[in-house]
Scaffold this motif. Structure first.
Motif, short mmCIF file in Angstrom:
data_model
loop_
_atom_site.label_atom_id
_atom_site.label_comp_id
_atom_site.label_asym_id
_atom_site.label_seq_id
_atom_site.Cartn_x
_atom_site.Cartn_y
_atom_site.Cartn_z
N ARG A 1 0.85 -1.20 0.00
CA ARG A 1 0.00 0.00 0.00
C ARG A 1 0.89 1.25 0.00
NH1 ARG A 1 -5.12 -1.89 1.75
NH2 ARG A 1 -5.02 -3.92 2.81
N ALA A 2 0.27 2.42 0.20
CA ALA A 2 1.05 3.66 0.34
C ALA A 2 1.98 3.53 1.53
CB ALA A 2 0.11 4.84 0.52
N MET A 3 3.26 3.86 1.33
CA MET A 3 4.29 3.66 2.36
C MET A 3 5.11 4.93 2.52
SD MET A 3 5.66 -0.16 1.38
CE MET A 3 4.55 -1.57 1.32
N PRO A 4 5.91 5.02 3.62
CA PRO A 4 6.70 6.24 3.84
C PRO A 4 7.71 6.52 2.73
CG PRO A 4 6.55 4.96 5.86
CD PRO A 4 6.00 4.11 4.78
N THR A 5 8.33 5.48 2.20
CA THR A 5 9.31 5.65 1.12
C THR A 5 9.30 4.38 0.28
OG1 THR A 5 11.60 6.24 0.60
CG2 THR A 5 11.25 4.88 2.56
N PRO B 1 11.19 -4.01 -3.29
CA PRO B 1 11.03 -4.22 -4.73
C PRO B 1 10.40 -5.56 -5.09
CG PRO B 1 13.21 -3.34 -4.24
CD PRO B 1 12.59 -3.70 -2.93
N THR B 2 10.79 -6.64 -4.38
CA THR B 2 10.25 -7.95 -4.72
C THR B 2 8.81 -8.08 -4.25
OG1 THR B 2 12.51 -8.75 -4.38
CG2 THR B 2 10.81 -10.40 -4.76
N GLN B 3 8.46 -7.42 -3.16
CA GLN B 3 7.06 -7.39 -2.74
C GLN B 3 6.21 -6.71 -3.80
OE1 GLN B 3 6.32 -5.00 0.73
NE2 GLN B 3 4.24 -5.76 1.02
N VAL B 4 6.70 -5.60 -4.33
CA VAL B 4 5.96 -4.89 -5.38
C VAL B 4 5.83 -5.77 -6.62
CG1 VAL B 4 6.02 -2.91 -6.94
CG2 VAL B 4 6.61 -2.62 -4.52
N LEU B 5 6.94 -6.41 -7.02
CA LEU B 5 6.88 -7.28 -8.19
C LEU B 5 5.93 -8.44 -7.96
CD1 LEU B 5 7.83 -8.17 -10.98
CD2 LEU B 5 9.78 -9.30 -9.87
N ASP C 1 8.46 -9.39 -16.23
CA ASP C 1 9.16 -9.08 -14.98
C ASP C 1 10.19 -7.98 -15.19
OD1 ASP C 1 7.71 -10.93 -13.57
OD2 ASP C 1 9.38 -12.32 -13.22
N SER C 2 10.92 -8.02 -16.28
CA SER C 2 11.90 -6.97 -16.57
C SER C 2 11.18 -5.63 -16.76
CB SER C 2 12.71 -7.31 -17.82
OG SER C 2 13.52 -8.45 -17.61
N TRP C 3 10.07 -5.65 -17.45
CA TRP C 3 9.26 -4.44 -17.66
C TRP C 3 8.89 -3.83 -16.32
CZ3 TRP C 3 4.31 -4.87 -21.19
CH2 TRP C 3 3.71 -3.61 -21.33
N ARG C 4 8.37 -4.65 -15.42
CA ARG C 4 7.94 -4.12 -14.12
C ARG C 4 9.13 -3.66 -13.30
NH1 ARG C 4 4.16 -9.45 -13.90
NH2 ARG C 4 2.24 -8.56 -14.79
#
Length: 691
Positions: free
Chosen positions: A234-238, A242-246, A434-437
């Protein structure tokens, strides 16, 4: 290359859902092949927007225009089920009967793309939620979470009702499942989606310890003790992990696909002999179409290039090639296109005369077995009332409708030569979701528009009439003489070893900068990046150095100097953009060096003979002229003959079966340098050459 699919020559029989082919093919195979017996023509038909008095005129005009196929019911759920479990289907019976009598077959939509308002009122948990916690409400479309159990329950009941009612209807050609999955809601952060994400992670990793390892949670004290502690990003401080987002990107694509498959399961059970499809959207990051393509019987695409953009044809051509490539060369359908202007840009330019025909023939040349539109009759109300249609607001006495009729006649004449045939290609361009993301995440060396980068490599092939297939990492590349891997940042060891084997077996491989930097968990490949490709290419990467200029300044460039001893055209000198890398050359021929910048004096272009093949590394993005020179050299070494004898901007040529399609996307007449002799092509025009 794969041979063209065989077609069933029997004229328009009604599919029998109780029997199937006896040769081991799936029950829907014969009906799928029938879609390629001729070039289909038509578009989205939304009769629920109009008084029934208009419907008879619609069929008459469709016959006049040469329409063979209509998509019906895409946004009709509220009309079909005005109240829960109360169905109003008589109007749809009437519409399908009229179309059948008029000789028009139907892609019948499951109507699940836009839920009625009553679903949100009775089940507010069905609504999607943004990363900031905002609930998206009815009043538009696509207001559902793909993981919502309430949405699925009601959607599947509607699908089964339609399948039972219309599975034997003689007009039914195929099912159109949902519509443009993820177009407006590519991810949802509602409670059911988060629970589904946790289950997806447990299935992927098995243990939370393995998840911690994959996500590198030792960094920033992110360690988890159970899957229940894991949330969506979700929205985070910073910067988020990266792997969680992917993984959430992967999950979100899979969640939409799982939803699609639940509808398909119902349709396969009730109407096993009827093909299914859903409309893709070209280069769409939120849905990994390599994973989706096996779950449709025919690939379909929506494409809306900007008539005001003189370079729009490049992305358009590449997206056509992607659609053809998704099912290994099988012909596809252009599900949606616009006869003229759309309605969602800040300014919506109409298409000049001839441009829609040229773009339609471009699609046919690149493997489309049908040209369909959104929509048949331009709406009188609603959010898309200024989106052009086959029948415009002014009516059939119009330039647009006359062009629609002319295109219908031309496609009918072209059908016998083209429909069902394949498009040969000896060059592959690797495209990896995956590379795109990954390259478009935060906290990377330089933000990169992945598709625009791919198109920079695609353009020089297009300018020469060299047809390109797009392939995923790990695909069988044995049928290609030349493979190009630009910005393949994420790759598994097995995939990289596959590229090495391709070269050793005699292939020609070109690897662009920033490739093989990360594994599939987004962990860095230490020791000079590239992994197994270090041995293939004979280089290691010591530093990455994006070309960064002062704010407001022109984009920086770097000069390349041809290396001494490279006898081809005095060496590969020229200008490059975007990027430099400091290379350690281990066992490769240096063909150009950086003349300036952070990597000045270092290798920029290398080549290494490896086994029976050759591997190139390009440590920058060459400009157009230099890429032209490089593509000439690569195709020459690989024995790939271009259709155009000189690079020609704004023009393309592609061979399909016995037909050569030449398209001039510019407004001026162009003398096109074809291998069989130059031809003049008028502005916004296309030639179809036989033999």
């Amino acid at each position: 290359m794969t041979q063209p699919a065989t077609t069933d020559p029997t004229p328009d029989p009604t599919p029998d859902p109780t029997t199937g082919p006896t040769d081991g093919a799936p029950p829907q195979a014969a009906a799928t092949a029938r879609l390629s017996e001729r070039l289909q023509y038509g578009g989205d038909y939304n009769p629920e927007q109009w008084d029934p008095a208009v419907w008879e005129e619609d069929v008459t005009l469709m016959q006049q225009a040469g329409v063979t196929l209509a998509t019906v019911g895409v946004f009709s759920w509220a009309r079909l089920e005005p109240r829960p479990k109360e169905y109003d289907l008589a109007w749809l019976d009437d519409v399908l009967d009229r179309l059948h009598r008029g000789g028009v077959r139907v892609l019948l939509a499951t109507a699940t793309a836009s839920p009625p308002a009553w679903l949100a009122r009775e089940h507010p948990s069905s609504l999607p939620v943004t990363a900031d916690g905002v609930t998206l409400h009815p009043g538009s479309r696509q207001q559902y979470s793909p993981s919502s159990s309430a949405y699925r329950e009601h959607a599947l009941r509607l699908v089964e009702t339609l399948a039972e009612r219309y599975g034997d209807h003689p007009a039914l050609a195929a099912w159109h499942v949902n519509n443009e999955y993820g177009c407006h809601v590519p991810r949802s952060y509602d409670a059911e989606s988060v629970a589904a994400f946790r289950a997806w992670l447990a299935e992927r990793y098995g243990t939370v310890e393995r998840l911690n390892e994959a996500w590198g949670t030792a960094f920033w004290s992110q360690r988890y003790d159970s899957f229940d502690e894991v949330d969506a990003p979700r929205a985070m401080p910073t910067f988020a992990n990266p792997t969680q987002v992917l993984d959430f990107d992967r999950f979100s694509s899979d969640a939409l696909l799982a939803l699609h498959r639940t509808e398909v399961d119902v349709l396969r059970r009730v109407t096993p002999a009827v093909p299914v499809t859903t409309n893709f959207m070209g280069f769409f990051k939120a849905a990994d179409y390599w994973a989706w393509a096996p779950h449709v019987d025919v690939v379909t695409d929506d494409a809306y290039p900007d008539p005001a953009d003189p370079e729009a044809y490049v992305r358009l051509a590449a997206s056509r090639d992607l659609m053809r490539s998704l099912r290994d060369g099988q012909p596809w359908l252009l599900m949606e296109s616009a006869t003229s202007a759309v309605n969602w840009r800040a300014a919506n330019a109409p298409k000049p005369a001839g441009l829609h025909r040229a773009q339609s023939l471009q699609a046919v040349g690149r493997g489309a077995d049908g040209i369909l539109h959104f929509q048949w009759r331009q709406s009188a109300a609603g959010a898309e009332k200024f989106h052009s249609g086959m029948v415009p607001h002014v009516g059939p006495d119009s330039r647009v409708f006359r062009e629609v009729c002319a295109l219908g006649r031309e496609l009918a004449e072209l059908s016998a030569e083209v429909a069902g045939t394949r498009v040969p290609s000896r060059v592959a361009l690797l495209l990896d979701w995956d590379s795109w993301r990954a390259v478009e995440q935060e906290a990377v060396p330089a933000r990169t528009d992945y598709v625009e980068h791919l198109l920079a490599w695609y353009r020089p092939f297009l300018r020469r009439g060299v047809t390109v297939d797009l392939r995923p990492p790990g695909a069988d590349l044995s049928g290609y003489d030349l493979v190009v891997a630009p910005l393949l940042q994420v790759a598994s060891t097995e995939e990289l070893e596959g590229l090495d084997a391709y070269v050793r077996g005699g292939g020609h491989l070109v690897v662009g900068y920033g490739s093989a930097v990360l594994d599939r968990d987004l962990h860095v490949r230490l020791g000079g990046y590239l992994g197994p490709l270090q041995g293939t290419l004979g280089v290691r990467v010591e530093e990455q150095a994006p070309l960064v200029g002062a704010p407001g300044a022109a984009a920086p460039v770097t000069r390349l100097a041809g290396a001494p001893g490279d006898a081809v055209d005095g060496g590969l000198s020229g200008t490059a953009t975007t990027w430099q890398e400091v290379l350690q050359v281990q066992d490769a021929q240096v063909l150009a060096t950086f003349a300036d910048g952070h990597a000045a004096g270092g290798a920029a272009l290398t080549r290494r003979t490896h086994g029976a093949g050759a591997a190139w590394y390009v440590a920058t993005l060459p400009d157009e002229a230099l890429l032209d020179a490089l593509v000439d050299r690569w195709t020459g070494e690989a024995g790939v003959e271009p259709l155009l004898t000189a690079p020609t901007a704004g023009v393309e040529a592609v061979r399909r079966g016995e037909v050569l399609v030449v398209v001039n996307h510019t407004p001026q007449a162009v003398r096109v340098p074809l291998a069989g002799g130059a031809r003049t092509v008028a502005g916004h025009d296309a030639l179809v050459l036989r033999g």
